[in-house]
Structures are given as C-alpha cells and as structure tokens.
Design an enzyme around this catalytic site. Structure first.
Site, short mmCIF file in Angstrom:
data_model
loop_
_atom_site.label_atom_id
_atom_site.label_comp_id
_atom_site.label_asym_id
_atom_site.label_seq_id
_atom_site.Cartn_x
_atom_site.Cartn_y
_atom_site.Cartn_z
N PRO A 12 0.81 -1.19 0.00
CG PRO A 12 -0.91 -1.58 1.52
CD PRO A 12 0.36 -2.15 1.01
CD GLU A 13 3.49 2.52 -4.20
OE1 GLU A 13 3.70 3.66 -4.65
OE2 GLU A 13 3.76 1.49 -4.83
#
Length: 280
Positions: A2-3
DNA sequence: AGTGTATCCTGCAGGC
DNA sequence: TGCCTGCAGGATACAC
C-alpha cells in the site's frame, strides 16, 4: 505495497464507519505488529473516541481524543477492515493481527498476511516528531516543482531510490515511483542532482497525476491490497510500466525494460526515458 | 552520503 | 502432484 493512494482510499472508506466511535478494547492476535509493548498499547487505546481518520504518507492515522493517534503502517499486505456485522469473532480477513472493538458492537480489524505492517499509539508530541522526519506530502499545495527540484539537487541517489525514501517525499512506493518517472520521461537511474528544473517540473506533474488518478481508481491491487470495504483497487490495469517488462510502451511501442537496483525492480521505456536527459 | 545485503513473514508462480 | 527456489507493494539495520 500500500502506497499513498491505497492508504488514502482506505482512509476515505474508513471514515464513515469509525469516526465518532469509541474503542471499547483491543484484541492483539499477533503482537509482533505492535511497535510498543502490548499492555501499553492496549491501555492507551481503550476508552478513547476516534475523532477523525487521516493519513500521512503511507500511514493511516486514527486520531483519538486525548491527543493520541493510532498510526498504522500497512507494510506490504496490511488491510484495515471494519466488520460489517456485530459478530465479534468473525474476521473479514484471513490473517487478523489486531482487532479494535467499537462501541456500536462492530470492530475494526488490522489484517496483515506477512506482518510487515506496524501499529502503534502515540501521543501528540511523539507523532509530531515522527511526522517531522518524513518528507512533504506530494499532493499538498506546499509541495511545488521548486520544492522538488531543491530536494533533488541535494542528493546523488538514483531518482527511483530518492522517490522511495520517505524522508525525502512521503507516500511513494515502487509502483508509483516507476509510473511517475515514465510520465515525466526520466530514466529511473538518473542521479537526483542531475535533474534539470524542467525535468523536475515534469516529474512533479507526473507524481501528482499518477497519485490523483490512482486515488480516483481506488488504488492498485496486484494481489493483497483491498479497500476498507474489501474491494480491489482498479488502477492495476492502468499501469503503464510497472510489471510490464517485455510488453510494448503505450507511447512509442518500444519494449519496456526491467532493471534491478537498490534491491528492487525498476521498469521503464528506454526510448521515452533516455539514460541521459534529453526531453522535458 | 551512497550501495548492497540481510531481516522480519507468508503465499504464490514457475521450473523440474 | 509435490518439492524447491525466487520473488513480492515496505522499512530498517548493518558493513563497506
């Protein structure tokens, strides 16, 4: 994985489900995701009301009353899932690590297959110190092309490594670093300090564009990432270079290359992103 | 100040 | 089918 766009999507999905709720208690199923002692964490969180859900870089923040904040770094496979029903033992994920029991009978579950994610409860000062060590938020107004250029000039790192460094800029991971560099027409191994003002401006636009578009699509699901409602992000099909080595460039049809440095894969079009700066 | 390597942990794809 | 190896969105510590 997850960014920033995935964290942002989770935050937006979480807000209506948990803001205003009080945490009745926590259940720690895997204490190795905690960055503090289990007792301390449990004690500091119990009885607090969630006043807002926010984000800093890739971190999801549960702002609690009493000036406390629960910071969740999702690592590679972390998910934050509010349980739909009231059944306290049903888990929406297969690898629950921490479960927050809420006062409406529902729960918020941090699920993380690989447990590279972290959860901690900080007071205002602790969080402020932490946040200060992180680079600017790329979607905020204060982050301009000039700010980016000034930061790049101070570093001899390859651009892709620079973009992944959370102390330089917050929220960018390997997927969006590669996509932004493609949009800017700059080679991932160009040294940060070699980037011209115009190239920095192009990179600034590329970063913002890819992050905004990815948020609009609910993030990128390659395998593990899910939104707060358990859905897949829809940005994977829009990726232009990430994971596409051997395919042809969407812009010029040249074959996309993969190169490993800094311990991770970089993807780029050798024609659109020349090793020596040319365009932009 | 850089880079490469190893570490945490699980799951999956590919080769045989 | 099964076993083995390598690899994965992150972050950090270490030696050089």
């Amino acid at each position: 994985m997850p960014e920033l766009p995935e964290a942002e999507t989770i935050v937006r999905g979480l807000r209506p489900a948990v803001v205003g709720r009080t945490i009745r208690g926590t259940q720690v199923l895997h204490s190795d995701v905690l960055r503090e002692a289990r007792d301390r964490f449990t004690r500091r969180v119990r009885g607090r009301r969630i006043v807002e859900v926010g984000r800093r870089g890739k971190n999801v923040l549960l702002q609690l009353d009493g000036e406390r904040v629960v910071a969740v770094n999702l690592g590679m496979t972390g998910r934050l899932l509010p349980t739909a029903g009231r059944t306290p033992d049903s888990s929406p994920g297969a690898h629950p690590a921490v479960r927050f029991r809420l006062d409406d009978g529902k729960a918020l579950v941090f699920d993380d297959t690989r447990r590279f994610g972290t959860v901690e409860c900080l007071d205002h000062d602790e969080w402020h110190r932490r946040s200060r060590r992180m680079g600017p938020e790329p979607l905020e107004a204060a982050f301009t092309g000039g700010v980016l250029h000034a930061g790049l000039r101070e570093s001899r790192s390859p651009l892709r490594s620079w973009l992944l460094d959370q102390r330089k800029i917050a929220g960018i991971g390997n997927i969006y670093a590669n996509e932004a560099l493609f949009l800017a027409g700059v080679h991932p191994q160009r040294l940060a300090k070699s980037v011209s003002r115009n190239e920095a401006a192009a990179l600034h636009r590329g970063i913002r564009r890819v992050l905004r578009n990815a948020i609009e699509s609910g993030g990128t699901t390659l395998r593990d990432y899910r939104t707060a409602s358990g859905e897949e992000g829809r940005y994977a099909r829009r990726l232009l270079v990430y994971g596409r080595d051997g395919e042809s460039c969407s812009r010029c049809r040249t074959e996309i290359h993969r190169v490993v440095f800094g311990g991770r894969s970089a993807f780029y079009c050798p024609k659109c992103q020349p090793r020596r700066g040319a365009r932009a």
